[in-house]
Design a protein around this motif. Structure first.
Motif, short mmCIF file in Angstrom:
data_model
loop_
_atom_site.label_atom_id
_atom_site.label_comp_id
_atom_site.label_asym_id
_atom_site.label_seq_id
_atom_site.Cartn_x
_atom_site.Cartn_y
_atom_site.Cartn_z
N GLN A 262 -66.83 24.13 -10.38
CA GLN A 262 -67.15 25.43 -9.95
C GLN A 262 -67.57 26.62 -11.01
OE1 GLN A 262 -64.34 23.92 -9.45
NE2 GLN A 262 -63.07 24.52 -7.48
N ASP A 263 -67.39 26.06 -12.53
CA ASP A 263 -67.75 26.76 -13.44
C ASP A 263 -69.44 26.62 -13.66
OD1 ASP A 263 -65.62 28.19 -13.82
OD2 ASP A 263 -64.59 26.71 -15.04
N GLY A 264 -69.86 25.53 -12.93
CA GLY A 264 -71.20 24.98 -13.43
C GLY A 264 -72.28 25.52 -12.55
N ILE A 265 -73.54 25.58 -13.11
CA ILE A 265 -74.74 26.01 -12.64
C ILE A 265 -75.63 24.92 -12.68
CG2 ILE A 265 -76.83 27.40 -12.50
CD1 ILE A 265 -75.10 29.72 -13.55
N LEU A 266 -76.16 24.26 -11.65
CA LEU A 266 -77.05 22.90 -11.79
C LEU A 266 -78.46 23.17 -11.62
CD1 LEU A 266 -76.88 19.85 -11.17
CD2 LEU A 266 -76.81 20.29 -8.67
N TYR A 267 -79.21 22.37 -12.30
CA TYR A 267 -80.68 22.33 -12.59
C TYR A 267 -81.17 21.23 -12.28
CZ TYR A 267 -85.05 23.94 -14.67
OH TYR A 267 -86.53 24.11 -14.93
N TYR A 268 -82.23 21.11 -11.42
CA TYR A 268 -82.72 19.75 -11.01
C TYR A 268 -84.08 19.64 -11.92
CZ TYR A 268 -84.79 15.72 -8.65
OH TYR A 268 -85.34 14.56 -8.12
N ALA A 269 -84.11 18.94 -12.92
CA ALA A 269 -84.95 18.68 -13.95
C ALA A 269 -85.88 17.68 -13.50
CB ALA A 269 -84.41 18.43 -15.40
N PHE A 270 -86.72 17.72 -12.43
CA PHE A 270 -87.54 16.65 -11.96
C PHE A 270 -88.34 15.90 -12.90
CE2 PHE A 270 -90.86 15.11 -9.18
CZ PHE A 270 -90.20 14.52 -7.81
N THR A 271 -87.87 14.90 -13.39
CA THR A 271 -88.30 14.33 -14.69
C THR A 271 -89.89 14.22 -14.95
OG1 THR A 271 -86.30 12.97 -14.49
CG2 THR A 271 -88.02 12.29 -16.33
N ASP A 272 -90.50 13.84 -14.09
CA ASP A 272 -91.97 13.57 -14.21
C ASP A 272 -92.92 14.81 -14.38
OD1 ASP A 272 -94.59 11.75 -14.38
OD2 ASP A 272 -95.01 12.98 -12.63
N ARG A 273 -92.24 15.93 -13.72
CA ARG A 273 -92.90 17.13 -13.47
C ARG A 273 -92.48 18.19 -14.60
NH1 ARG A 273 -96.44 16.10 -8.92
NH2 ARG A 273 -97.01 14.06 -9.26
N PHE A 274 -91.41 17.91 -15.30
CA PHE A 274 -90.74 19.19 -16.28
C PHE A 274 -91.32 19.03 -17.62
CE2 PHE A 274 -87.21 20.55 -18.90
CZ PHE A 274 -87.09 21.81 -18.03
N VAL A 275 -91.33 18.21 -18.59
CA VAL A 275 -92.08 18.54 -19.85
C VAL A 275 -92.44 16.91 -20.26
CG1 VAL A 275 -91.72 19.09 -22.25
CG2 VAL A 275 -90.80 20.69 -20.35
N ASP A 276 -93.80 16.83 -20.91
CA ASP A 276 -94.26 15.81 -21.52
C ASP A 276 -93.83 15.80 -22.88
OD1 ASP A 276 -95.38 13.43 -22.39
OD2 ASP A 276 -97.22 13.87 -21.38
N GLY A 277 -92.67 15.21 -23.43
CA GLY A 277 -92.14 15.16 -24.75
C GLY A 277 -92.67 14.12 -25.45
N ASP A 278 -93.12 12.91 -24.79
CA ASP A 278 -93.57 11.82 -25.57
C ASP A 278 -94.90 11.40 -25.11
OD1 ASP A 278 -94.15 9.40 -27.08
OD2 ASP A 278 -91.89 8.75 -26.32
N LYS A 279 -96.18 11.69 -25.68
CA LYS A 279 -97.18 11.44 -25.02
C LYS A 279 -97.49 9.81 -25.12
CE LYS A 279 -98.84 15.30 -24.61
NZ LYS A 279 -99.14 16.14 -23.22
N SER A 280 -96.69 9.02 -25.79
CA SER A 280 -96.90 7.58 -25.76
C SER A 280 -96.70 6.78 -24.45
CB SER A 280 -96.18 6.89 -27.16
OG SER A 280 -94.72 6.89 -26.97
N ASN A 281 -95.52 7.24 -23.79
CA ASN A 281 -95.13 6.77 -22.59
C ASN A 281 -96.02 7.50 -21.26
OD1 ASN A 281 -93.77 9.09 -21.77
ND2 ASN A 281 -92.02 8.35 -23.05
N THR A 282 -96.96 8.17 -21.52
CA THR A 282 -97.65 8.77 -20.42
C THR A 282 -98.70 7.92 -20.09
OG1 THR A 282 -97.23 11.19 -21.31
CG2 THR A 282 -99.04 11.00 -19.71
N ARG A 283 -98.71 7.35 -18.74
CA ARG A 283 -99.59 6.34 -18.09
C ARG A 283 -99.68 6.57 -16.66
NH1 ARG A 283 -97.77 1.81 -17.96
NH2 ARG A 283 -95.47 2.17 -18.34
N PRO A 284 -100.47 7.54 -16.37
CA PRO A 284 -100.84 7.63 -14.92
C PRO A 284 -101.32 6.33 -14.22
CG PRO A 284 -101.81 9.31 -15.89
CD PRO A 284 -101.15 8.41 -17.10
N VAL A 285 -101.08 5.79 -13.02
CA VAL A 285 -101.53 4.81 -12.43
C VAL A 285 -103.02 4.64 -12.06
CG1 VAL A 285 -101.40 3.26 -10.40
CG2 VAL A 285 -99.35 4.38 -11.14
N ASP A 286 -103.77 3.70 -12.77
CA ASP A 286 -105.33 3.66 -12.68
C ASP A 286 -105.56 3.12 -11.35
OD1 ASP A 286 -107.86 3.60 -13.25
OD2 ASP A 286 -107.85 2.18 -14.73
N ASP A 287 -105.65 3.89 -10.63
CA ASP A 287 -106.22 3.69 -9.20
C ASP A 287 -106.98 4.93 -8.32
OD1 ASP A 287 -106.28 3.18 -6.17
OD2 ASP A 287 -104.58 1.74 -6.52
#
Length: 792
Positions: free
Chosen positions: A295-320
């Motif tokens: 009851q003391d919590g406030i929840l935040y959905y950090a939708f992973t792919d659309r939140f923050v790109d913190g590591d460019k080395s794993n940024t790989r959109p599908v090539d299609d």
């Protein structure tokens, strides 16, 4: 994998679940029923049977009868017409061959007076199979209100209708017919008519926790329009047991002795008056241990792919080339979320629970949806698992996840993960190697069982390449339970958001909760240390059918969300409708349930798209297509003020409020995937968006500082048109919450006694000062504003 090797062993035990599950019974929220009617309660929500034990209950008095179906575990309580007021039924788990009782619970029922209409249809000739009533009061639904056959050829039901004219018809085996026993007809003669006279709105009593000392809890009872004649006090202990507890009443105060109760217990008190009105339950925590409470919590959905790109080395959109950018990976990852944790972004917002998108590895390619216009999508969202043990590498893999969870816990933030149980992707080895664990997409009539959300609720598939599990298969269920435990153990998760709950059979959820309960016991975690919240798009009763201490802790409150959108998003309804909706949630869910109120969700169009008038769009009514053809943009800065009103509302009520990433800065968007835009960078925000975030942080700070907003009783003071106010009280803390939706200043004149003592109060948001004298206060709110008045 380890869990796969255990699947067969688990499956043997699952065939006879009572053979391996310890007997359990948990807290039961206050139930509401009508005198003369029956209440059917699925005890699987609260009770886990065990071999050699049974659930025992004693029928005391003559105002009800009770029976338990041993197969379905549905407990049916038939209330006598005279059974108004509080009815309490003690329940105990006892050995079948004698011996001392184990865990116990008390079922409290608020039996409301019979103040509605009895409908009766008598067949003339052939007896029909089904009879229902459809009318203006239920949206002309042919299924919402079936009649029950009470004697051969006679069908009856009882309904409480709104005042005024109500048009209706009976639906007899699909044929719509007039009520032969009612001569009154609508003006056009096409429907039967029942005019219900207006009744004065009853003023129910109010109960709040006045004080908690080392040895007692004092509840203040405030009568409404009639004297309070009944009180129920229940002790709820950490192991889940509950029982009636004695109290002493002195005037308007009921005192409960808690000197010998276990630590971290709760006392719940309910009051009823002589007119059959009931106060909502009030609960007090006694002898707290300092453990985190959700009851003391406030929840935040950090939708992973659309939140923050913190590591460019794993940024790989599908090539299609068939995949448009909105349906591809954007690059958000665990490192980006971790950066925001360590920068203090969530701390400054008041967020202390993060919800992560599904963790599993998803397919590398693109897949085509089966509905027109047959677009191609990637698994950027995480809901297409091709592995049940590997972490999505584009998000940062296992190392990135461990680093993220460690950083969160170091900063006092809980982590819950989205868990996909309904299906896998066809590239998942399970589909190839364990085909018998899955259902079939082909129906006997030759059609496909795809997105048949209602007529094939538990077996439908989302896509042909997303095969759904067969939850009647013990080995499949055992594997899923083991896999859910595995993720918690490997990554120290604090709970789950459960996907597609309504499409997984009821029988699975007690097994899931028992598995999680056993895991907590093995790891010496206290009861309640994990949070399980579900997603179900149904009415409140449907949502609650999956909720209880032996199923889920709560679900997202979509019925309330819909009203928030009507009142503050579209502004097609007034605050009286929001109060009615909130009161319904409080009544149906009960004080024990950890529901999650919200103003945004990844399956819904963004609040700002409605608030700014982009939706509905007459030319493109399909919200998903609108997102592709004409993505909304915020044109009117004033629209952000409505979002501030909405977020203030969800932070002022019970539950675990949820904020969808980007809503704290007024991100807009139509249907999926337009509602999943990349989180804007700080430099991309305008002043109005920054003001939304500042406002959210202020209100969150107020919520954290005032237990009345998280645990308190609530009494509505005014709810009409553009004005809304209620008061909340818990122990010595009290808050007067008010909203003005109008574009001109609004005058308020309300009675705040006894919750708020006389004195000076300050709005924690604006600094506005008011003074309560003689239990009354007058004040003015600026246009499009909310206020939280607290003791100065």
């Amino acid at each position: 994998m380890k869990r796969q090797t255990l699947a067969a062993a688990f499956a043997i035990l699952l065939i006879l679940p009572a053979a391996w599950a310890a007997p359990f019974i948990g807290w039961i929220p206050l139930q509401h029923a009508t005198a003369g009617e029956s209440l059917a309660l699925d005890m699987r929500r609260f009770y886990e049977p065990a071999a050699g034990h049974k659930l025992d209950f004693t029928v005391e008095g003559k105002n009800y009868s009770a029976s338990l179906d041993p197969k379905s575990l549905v407990l049916t309580i038939a209330l006598a017409p005279s059974a108004t007021g509080l009815v309490e039924i003690p329940l105990r788990i006892v050995p079948e061959n004698g011996g001392p009782a184990g865990m116990q619970a008390v079922l409290s029922i608020a039996a409301h007076p019979r103040d509605g209409t009895d409908f009766r249809y008598k067949a003339d000739g052939k007896k029909p199979s089904t009879v229902a009533i459809a009318g203006s009061f239920n949206g002309w639904s042919a299924t919402a209100n079936p009649l029950k056959e009470t004697s051969p050829g006679v069908f009856e039901t009882y309904l409480e209708l709104p005042s005024g004219p109500n048009e209706y018809k009976f639906v007899v085996d699909g044929e719509w017919v007039l009520d032969p026993s009612n001569a009154q007809k609508s003006a056009d003669g096409k429907n039967s008519l029942l005019d219900v006279p207006a009744r004065p709105a009853p003023q129910a009593p109010t109960v709040f926790v006045e004080s908690v000392s080392n040895g007692s809890v004092a509840f203040r009872i405030v009568p409404g329009s009639a004297p309070v004649t009944q009180i129920s006090a229940v002790l709820q202990t950490p192991d889940g047991s509950s029982a009636a507890i004695p109290f002493e009443r002195g005037g308007d105060v009921a005192t409960v002795d808690v000197s010998k109760t276990p630590a971290q217990s709760w006392v719940r008190l309910v009051a009823a008056d002589s007119a059959g009105n009931f106060a909502n339950a009030a609960r007090a925590l006694v002898r707290p241990t300092g453990e985190f409470l959700w009851q003391d919590g406030i929840l935040y959905y950090a939708f992973t792919d659309r939140f923050v790109d913190g590591d460019k080395s794993n940024t790989r959109p599908v090539d299609d080339g068939r995949v448009l950018p909105q349906a591809n990976y954007y690059g958000g990852d665990f490192a980006g979320i971790q950066q925001r944790i360590e920068e203090g972004y969530f701390r400054d917002l008041g967020i202390n629970i993060l919800w992560l998108a599904p963790l599993n590895r998803n397919p590398d390619g693109a897949w085509q949806e089966y509905l027109p216009p047959y677009r191609f999508y990637t698994g950027y969202h995480g809901y297409w698992p091709v592995s049940d043990t590997e972490v999505e590498p584009r998000f940062g893999g296992e190392e990135g996840l461990k680093n993220l969870v460690g950083a969160a816990h170091k900063n006092g933030t809980k982590i819950i993960a989205d868990l996909v149980l309904k299906h896998v992707h066809v590239e998942n080895p399970l589909w190839k190697n364990k085909r018998e664990w899955f259902g079939t997409v082909d129906l006997p009539d030759g059609t496909k069982n795809l997105r048949r959300w209602n007529d094939h609720q538990f077996t439908t598939w989302f896509e042909e390449w997303l095969p759904g599990f067969d939850f009647d298969n013990p080995e499949a269920v055992a594997y899923l339970l083991g896999n859910a435990e595995d993720w918690v153990e490997r990554f120290d998760l604090d709970g789950y958001r459960l996907d597609a709950v309504k499409h997984i059979q009821f029988s699975f959820w007690p097994a899931f909760r028992t598995s999680m309960r056993n895991l907590q016991a093995r790891e010496s975690k206290p009861p309640g240390s994990m949070y399980f919240v579900g997603e179900t798009f149904m009415d409140r009763q449907g949502i609650m059918s999956f909720v209880g201490p032996n199923m889920l802790d709560g679900q997202f409150d979509f019925p309330l969300y819909d009203t928030i959108m009507d009142v503050l998003g579209r502004r097609s309804h007034g605050f009286q409708d929001l109060e009615k909706s909130l009161a319904a949630s409080e009544s149906v869910y009960g004080k024990e349930t950890l529901m999650s109120p919200l103003v945004g969700n990844h399956d819904k169009s963004r609040f700002m798209a409605y608030a700014d008038g982009d939706m509905p769009d007459a030319a493109i009514p399909d919200e998903e297509e609108l997102g592709w053809a004409k993505p909304p943009q915020v044109d009117n800065a004033e629209s952000y003020e409505y979002l501030k009103l909405a977020t203030a509302f969800i932070l002022a009520i019970d539950g675990v409020p949820m904020i969808y990433y980007g809503d704290e800065v007024g991100l807009t968007g139509a249907g999926d995937p337009d509602n999943r835009r990349m989180m804007p960078l700080e430099a991309e925000l305008n002043d109005a968006q920054k003001s939304v975030r500042t406002h959210f942080a202020k209100v969150a700070k107020v919520r954290h500082a005032h237990p009345a907003l998280r645990y308190g009783s609530r009494r509505a003071l005014i709810a009409e048109g553009d004005r809304y106010a209620f008061v909340r009280r818990h122990l010595g803390d009290a808050v007067l919450c008010a909203w003005n939706r109008g574009k001109t200043p609004a005058e308020f004149e309300v009675e705040t006694a006894p919750e708020l003592p006389d004195g000076k109060y300050t709005d924690a948001l604006s600094g506005l000062e008011i003074e309560i004298e003689g239990g009354d206060v007058e004040f003015e709110l600026p246009p499009l504003s909310s206020a939280f008045f607290v003791k100065k």
